[in-house]
Design an enzyme around this catalytic site. Structure first.
Site, PDB file in Angstrom:
ATOM      1  N   GLU A  21       7.225  30.751  28.522  1.00  0.00           N
ATOM      2  CA  GLU A  21       6.422  30.701  27.303  1.00  0.00           C
ATOM      3  C   GLU A  21       7.336  30.352  26.132  1.00  0.00           C
ATOM      4  O   GLU A  21       7.992  31.250  25.561  1.00  0.00           O
ATOM      5  CB  GLU A  21       5.771  32.063  27.016  1.00  0.00           C
ATOM      6  CG  GLU A  21       4.738  32.494  28.026  1.00  0.00           C
ATOM      7  CD  GLU A  21       3.688  33.427  27.407  1.00  0.00           C
ATOM      8  OE1 GLU A  21       2.512  33.164  27.607  1.00  0.00           O
ATOM      9  OE2 GLU A  21       4.055  34.397  26.716  1.00  0.00           O
ATOM     10  N   ASN A  73      -4.391  37.005  28.825  1.00  0.00           N
ATOM     11  CA  ASN A  73      -3.695  38.034  28.047  1.00  0.00           C
ATOM     12  C   ASN A  73      -4.449  38.246  26.735  1.00  0.00           C
ATOM     13  O   ASN A  73      -4.303  37.468  25.794  1.00  0.00           O
ATOM     14  CB  ASN A  73      -2.245  37.585  27.786  1.00  0.00           C
ATOM     15  CG  ASN A  73      -1.471  38.613  26.991  1.00  0.00           C
ATOM     16  OD1 ASN A  73      -1.959  39.714  26.731  1.00  0.00           O
ATOM     17  ND2 ASN A  73      -0.256  38.258  26.589  1.00  0.00           N
ATOM     18  N   TRP A  74      -5.247  39.300  26.714  1.00  0.00           N
ATOM     19  CA  TRP A  74      -6.087  39.558  25.525  1.00  0.00           C
ATOM     20  C   TRP A  74      -5.287  40.178  24.377  1.00  0.00           C
ATOM     21  O   TRP A  74      -5.819  40.376  23.290  1.00  0.00           O
ATOM     22  CB  TRP A  74      -7.252  40.494  25.899  1.00  0.00           C
ATOM     23  CG  TRP A  74      -8.258  39.885  26.810  1.00  0.00           C
ATOM     24  CD1 TRP A  74      -8.368  38.558  27.137  1.00  0.00           C
ATOM     25  CD2 TRP A  74      -9.320  40.553  27.517  1.00  0.00           C
ATOM     26  NE1 TRP A  74      -9.420  38.371  27.997  1.00  0.00           N
ATOM     27  CE2 TRP A  74     -10.022  39.575  28.242  1.00  0.00           C
ATOM     28  CE3 TRP A  74      -9.735  41.883  27.597  1.00  0.00           C
ATOM     29  CZ2 TRP A  74     -11.115  39.880  29.045  1.00  0.00           C
ATOM     30  CZ3 TRP A  74     -10.820  42.188  28.392  1.00  0.00           C
ATOM     31  CH2 TRP A  74     -11.509  41.193  29.112  1.00  0.00           C
ATOM     32  N   LYS A  75      -4.048  40.544  24.629  1.00  0.00           N
ATOM     33  CA  LYS A  75      -3.194  41.176  23.613  1.00  0.00           C
ATOM     34  C   LYS A  75      -3.956  42.349  22.984  1.00  0.00           C
ATOM     35  O   LYS A  75      -4.641  43.069  23.716  1.00  0.00           O
ATOM     36  CB  LYS A  75      -2.727  40.124  22.591  1.00  0.00           C
ATOM     37  CG  LYS A  75      -2.111  38.901  23.314  1.00  0.00           C
ATOM     38  CD  LYS A  75      -1.456  37.898  22.438  1.00  0.00           C
ATOM     39  CE  LYS A  75      -0.890  36.762  23.294  1.00  0.00           C
ATOM     40  NZ  LYS A  75      -0.177  35.754  22.555  1.00  0.00           N
ATOM     41  N   SER A  93      -0.482  28.117  24.082  1.00  0.00           N
ATOM     42  CA  SER A  93      -1.494  27.173  23.584  1.00  0.00           C
ATOM     43  C   SER A  93      -2.273  26.438  24.679  1.00  0.00           C
ATOM     44  O   SER A  93      -2.758  25.331  24.440  1.00  0.00           O
ATOM     45  CB  SER A  93      -0.861  26.166  22.619  1.00  0.00           C
ATOM     46  OG  SER A  93      -0.415  26.833  21.458  1.00  0.00           O
ATOM     47  N   GLY A 105       0.221  30.602  20.362  1.00  0.00           N
ATOM     48  CA  GLY A 105      -0.765  30.709  19.284  1.00  0.00           C
ATOM     49  C   GLY A 105      -0.667  29.641  18.214  1.00  0.00           C
ATOM     50  O   GLY A 105      -1.239  29.789  17.139  1.00  0.00           O
ATOM     51  N   HIS A 135       7.347  39.876  27.326  1.00  0.00           N
ATOM     52  CA  HIS A 135       6.607  38.937  26.468  1.00  0.00           C
ATOM     53  C   HIS A 135       7.323  38.854  25.122  1.00  0.00           C
ATOM     54  O   HIS A 135       7.802  39.867  24.609  1.00  0.00           O
ATOM     55  CB  HIS A 135       5.169  39.419  26.290  1.00  0.00           C
ATOM     56  CG  HIS A 135       4.294  38.364  25.677  1.00  0.00           C
ATOM     57  ND1 HIS A 135       4.347  38.057  24.337  1.00  0.00           N
ATOM     58  CD2 HIS A 135       3.372  37.529  26.220  1.00  0.00           C
ATOM     59  CE1 HIS A 135       3.485  37.066  24.087  1.00  0.00           C
ATOM     60  NE2 HIS A 135       2.886  36.736  25.214  1.00  0.00           N
TER      61      HIS A 135
HETATM   62  P1  13P Z   1      -1.730  31.513  23.301  1.00  0.00           P
HETATM   63  O1  13P Z   1      -2.478  30.984  24.500  1.00  0.00           O
HETATM   64  O2  13P Z   1      -2.622  32.076  22.243  1.00  0.00           O
HETATM   65  O3  13P Z   1      -0.771  30.499  22.771  1.00  0.00           O
HETATM   66  O4  13P Z   1      -0.858  32.752  23.786  1.00  0.00           O
HETATM   67  C1  13P Z   1      -0.021  32.598  24.889  1.00  0.00           C
HETATM   68  C2  13P Z   1       0.504  33.906  25.294  1.00  0.00           C
HETATM   69  O5  13P Z   1       1.242  34.543  24.559  1.00  0.00           O
HETATM   70  C3  13P Z   1       0.085  34.423  26.588  1.00  0.00           C
HETATM   71  O6  13P Z   1       0.849  35.517  26.965  1.00  0.00           O
END
Ligand code: 13P
Length: 247
Positions: free
Chosen positions: A168, A7-9, A211, A174, A96
């Site tokens: 999640e 997920n590159w956001k 994470s 993050g 999400h």
């Molecule tokens: P991180 O891996 O940066 O914690 O993000 C997880 C996430 O939100 C995946 O959708």
């Protein structure tokens, strides 16, 4: 098949994302050929078609980070499920916590998204997870049960496609703050129990996100009933992502 969802956001601009795929193309193809492993990239909407075309002769799949709840019509700024299907998306993340925070989707909207995606043969990845205060206050089971039941009761009997539930924990996204494996397994058991109540247990598979990196992935792969990872930050560094997939 174990799924590695990157997920590159909104971290990569169009040029950066295309460059990232080009520079790492050979290695992307190599890791996507690993047995029983499936790689799915989730770029920004604007990049989906181009990245789909780059990888069209490979085993890499492309997904979207969200979709509109509406049918095509006068909805400024939204992206329809119909278009996503036409440009090669075969997965879509919904619910999400970052999206829930900004657009406050209701359970009804999430249910409609799942059904629209199902009609277009796009596999939903439905995210659930508690905030830190719910975890510390031992209310996580109530919160997660509510997130699931409110949606499951609207889709049970109508959803034709198998889909993923991604657990999640919000405090883990993050932050490097990982839950214990036993906590994830307890939540997975709860998810399966709620799915069973709505006769959806044979339709869902479970993922973990929050994470995940190249240092903790081996430990996290021990989680019972785990079918994939949703990876944010570590998916932006190709070396780290490759290591996660290979380990
Ligand atoms: P991180 O891996 O940066 O914690 O993000 C997880 C996430 O939100 C995946 O959708």
């Amino acid at each position: 098949m174990f799924i590695y969802a990157a997920n590159w956001k909104m971290n990569m601009s169009f040029d950066k994302a295309i460059g990232f795929c080009g520079e790492n193309y050979e290695d992307f193809v190599a890791i996507s050929g690993l047995k029983d492993k499936k790689i799915v990239l989730f770029p920004e909407f604007t990049q989906i078609k181009s990245i789909h075309d780059i990888f069209k002769d490979t085993k890499i799949s492309i997904g979207a980070q969200d979709c509109s709840v509406n049918e095509p019509g006068a909805f400024t700024g939204q992206v329809s499920v119909e278009s996503l299907a036409q440009i090669g998306c075969i997965y879509c993340i919904i619910g999400h916590s970052e999206v829930r925070e900004y657009i406050r989707e209701t359970p009804e909207e999430l249910a409609v998204k799942i059904l629209r995606l199902s009609d277009s043969k796009i596999t939903p990845i439905f995210c659930v997870g508690e905030f830190l205060q719910d975890f510390l206050g031992k209310k996580y089971d109530i919160v997660i049960r509510e997130q699931l039941e409110a949606v499951f009761e609207l889709i049970a009997g109508y959803c034709d496609i198998d889909f993923y539930i991604a657990y999640e924990p919000v405090y883990s996204i993050g932050t490097g703050m990982m839950p214990e494996i036993c906590h994830v397994e307890e939540v997975f058991d709860l998810i399966l129990q709620v799915a069973c109540k709505f006769k959806l247990d044979n339709k869902i598979k479970l993922m973990y996100g929050g994470s995940v990196d190249e240092k903790n992935v081996q430990n996290f792969k021990k989680i019972k009933n785990l079918s994939g990872f949703l990876i944010g930050s570590a998916s932006l560094d190709f070396k780290k992502f490759k290591k996660i997939v290979e380990l």
